[in-house]
Design a protein around this motif. Structure first.
Motif, short mmCIF file in Angstrom:
data_model
loop_
_atom_site.label_atom_id
_atom_site.label_comp_id
_atom_site.label_asym_id
_atom_site.label_seq_id
_atom_site.Cartn_x
_atom_site.Cartn_y
_atom_site.Cartn_z
N TRP A 113 15.30 49.55 -20.97
CA TRP A 113 15.41 49.77 -22.41
C TRP A 113 16.10 51.09 -22.74
O TRP A 113 16.43 51.33 -23.90
N LEU A 114 16.33 51.94 -21.77
CA LEU A 114 17.05 53.21 -22.00
C LEU A 114 18.54 52.96 -21.79
O LEU A 114 19.13 53.40 -20.81
N ALA A 115 19.17 52.28 -22.73
CA ALA A 115 20.55 51.85 -22.55
C ALA A 115 21.53 53.00 -22.50
O ALA A 115 22.62 52.87 -21.95
N HIS A 116 21.19 54.15 -23.11
CA HIS A 116 22.13 55.27 -23.15
C HIS A 116 21.97 56.22 -21.96
O HIS A 116 22.71 57.19 -21.85
N VAL A 117 21.04 55.94 -21.06
CA VAL A 117 20.78 56.80 -19.90
C VAL A 117 21.33 56.13 -18.64
O VAL A 117 21.01 54.97 -18.35
N ALA A 118 22.16 56.87 -17.89
CA ALA A 118 22.71 56.35 -16.64
C ALA A 118 21.70 56.43 -15.51
O ALA A 118 21.52 55.49 -14.74
N GLY B 33 30.15 58.21 -22.76
CA GLY B 33 30.26 57.86 -24.17
C GLY B 33 28.94 57.78 -24.91
O GLY B 33 28.93 57.40 -26.09
N ALA B 34 27.82 58.12 -24.27
CA ALA B 34 26.51 57.94 -24.90
C ALA B 34 25.75 59.24 -25.12
O ALA B 34 24.59 59.20 -25.55
N ALA B 35 26.35 60.39 -24.86
CA ALA B 35 25.62 61.65 -25.00
C ALA B 35 25.16 61.89 -26.43
O ALA B 35 24.04 62.37 -26.67
N GLU B 36 26.01 61.54 -27.40
CA GLU B 36 25.64 61.78 -28.80
C GLU B 36 24.45 60.93 -29.21
O GLU B 36 23.68 61.32 -30.10
N VAL B 37 24.27 59.79 -28.57
CA VAL B 37 23.13 58.93 -28.88
C VAL B 37 21.82 59.66 -28.59
O VAL B 37 20.86 59.60 -29.38
N GLY B 38 21.76 60.36 -27.46
CA GLY B 38 20.53 61.05 -27.06
C GLY B 38 20.40 62.46 -27.58
O GLY B 38 19.28 62.95 -27.79
N LEU B 39 21.54 63.14 -27.79
CA LEU B 39 21.50 64.55 -28.14
C LEU B 39 21.88 64.84 -29.58
O LEU B 39 21.59 65.94 -30.08
N GLY B 40 22.56 63.91 -30.22
CA GLY B 40 22.97 64.14 -31.60
C GLY B 40 24.14 65.06 -31.76
O GLY B 40 24.39 65.56 -32.87
N ILE B 41 24.89 65.32 -30.69
CA ILE B 41 26.03 66.22 -30.75
C ILE B 41 27.22 65.54 -30.07
O ILE B 41 27.05 64.95 -28.99
N PRO B 42 28.41 65.58 -30.66
CA PRO B 42 29.56 64.94 -30.02
C PRO B 42 29.86 65.56 -28.66
O PRO B 42 29.74 66.78 -28.47
N ALA B 43 30.26 64.72 -27.73
CA ALA B 43 30.50 65.20 -26.36
C ALA B 43 31.65 66.20 -26.28
O ALA B 43 31.66 67.07 -25.42
N ASP B 44 32.65 66.08 -27.20
CA ASP B 44 33.77 67.01 -27.10
C ASP B 44 33.39 68.44 -27.44
O ASP B 44 34.09 69.38 -27.08
N GLN B 45 32.25 68.64 -28.10
CA GLN B 45 31.77 69.99 -28.36
C GLN B 45 31.14 70.63 -27.13
O GLN B 45 30.85 71.84 -27.14
N LEU B 46 30.92 69.84 -26.09
CA LEU B 46 30.28 70.33 -24.87
C LEU B 46 31.23 70.35 -23.68
O LEU B 46 30.82 70.73 -22.58
N ARG B 47 32.49 69.99 -23.87
CA ARG B 47 33.41 69.86 -22.76
C ARG B 47 33.52 71.16 -21.96
O ARG B 47 33.74 72.24 -22.50
N ASP B 48 33.32 71.03 -20.63
CA ASP B 48 33.44 72.16 -19.70
C ASP B 48 32.52 73.32 -20.07
O ASP B 48 32.85 74.48 -19.82
N GLN B 49 31.36 73.00 -20.63
CA GLN B 49 30.40 74.03 -20.98
C GLN B 49 29.02 73.69 -20.44
O GLN B 49 28.67 72.53 -20.28
N THR B 50 28.23 74.74 -20.19
CA THR B 50 26.81 74.60 -19.93
C THR B 50 26.10 75.47 -20.94
O THR B 50 26.29 76.69 -20.95
N VAL B 51 25.30 74.86 -21.81
CA VAL B 51 24.71 75.59 -22.93
C VAL B 51 23.19 75.47 -22.88
O VAL B 51 22.65 74.46 -22.41
N PRO B 52 22.47 76.49 -23.36
CA PRO B 52 21.00 76.40 -23.42
C PRO B 52 20.57 75.23 -24.30
O PRO B 52 21.21 74.93 -25.30
N ILE B 53 19.49 74.59 -23.93
CA ILE B 53 19.03 73.42 -24.66
C ILE B 53 18.73 73.76 -26.12
O ILE B 53 18.91 72.91 -27.02
N GLU B 54 18.31 74.99 -26.40
CA GLU B 54 17.99 75.35 -27.79
C GLU B 54 19.22 75.33 -28.69
O GLU B 54 19.11 75.13 -29.90
N ASP B 55 20.40 75.50 -28.10
CA ASP B 55 21.63 75.43 -28.90
C ASP B 55 21.93 74.01 -29.35
O ASP B 55 22.74 73.81 -30.26
#
Length: 242
Positions: A10-15, A70-92
């Motif tokens: 049932w977790l369709a957005h999780v690999a 293509g499913a990161a925004e489903v779980g995180l609510g943030i577009p994937a292109d805003q995270l490209r080549d970055q590692t950010v704290p979860i609070e951000d």
């Protein structure tokens, strides 16, 4: 030690989810976004365009949950292109208060408990998935984007924007990365059954030199080195469930 765990259906957005012993790793680009516990911190690792070297954390296990391409925004609510080549704290990404609760819940927990908490924390979709963008990203590995757009009834410019938002980078880059992942699946499934030239053709490369250039560019390794090192694709070879 690195081990992947298959998510409930049932977790369709999780690999997958995964656990490691903190020994460090070279992570190959896979088009995915992970929420990671490493070195006592919870971070979001965005879609990478090259190898990410994870430093060892002796005595501290690591774990994570990996969203499908293509499913990161489903779980995180943030577009994937805003995270490209970055590692950010979860609070951000999810805010300070939810991040503190999540971090407190996973720190000090054993790896199996920690990975379960991480996964269930992002089990509830917070955005509607862009199914067409994901489908287009996968189809464009096989055919030109213009043809994909005609097949899906979308203009090429709109399709580019939607793929970049969902996947994290444009169609050309994601095509290269998904083709690399296909090659990794092939060498894992039959590491000595076919020549590199045959594997290149099966993975969709023009020829063996094309495969070699792409592997060196994206991973810093030759195809033979990747095969000899036992490189594996993202979200495959799951050895259990959680």
């Amino acid at each position: 030690m690195y081990r992947e765990l298959r998510p409930p259906p049932w977790l369709a957005h999780v690999a997958c989810a995964w656990v490691s012993d903190g020994s460090g790793a070279r992570v190959l680009p896979d088009g995915c976004v992970d929420v990671v516990l490493s070195g006592g911190r919870v971070v979001v690792a965005g879609p990478a365009t090259g190898v990410v070297v994870v430093a060892p954390t002796p005595g501290q296990h690591g774990c994570g949950v990996r969203f499908r391409v293509g499913a990161a925004e489903v779980g995180l609510g943030i577009p994937a292109d805003q995270l490209r080549d970055q590692t950010v704290p979860i609070e951000d990404v999810i805010g300070a208060r939810p991040a503190r609760r999540l971090t407190a819940a996973v720190l000090g927990a054993g790896p199996e408990r920690a990975v379960s908490v991480l996964t269930r924390s992002f089990a509830e979709p917070v955005r509607t998935p862009d199914v067409l963008a994901r489908r287009a990203a996968l189809l464009s590995v096989e055919q030109p984007l213009a043809g994909v757009g005609r097949q899906l009834g979308l203009g090429e410019r709109q399709l580019r924007r939607r793929i970049e938002r969902a996947v994290g980078y444009g169609p050309r880059t994601q095509q290269r990365i998904l083709r690399l992942q296909r090659f990794l699946r092939l060498i894992e499934g039959e590491p000595a059954a076919r020549t590199l030239a045959q594997l290149a053709a099966a993975a969709g490369y023009a020829d063996q030199p094309h495969l070699g250039r792409e592997c060196r560019s994206l991973t810093g390794r030759t195809p033979a080195q990747l095969r000899d090192e036992g490189a594996t694709p993202a979200g495959e070879s799951m050895s259990g469930t959680f």
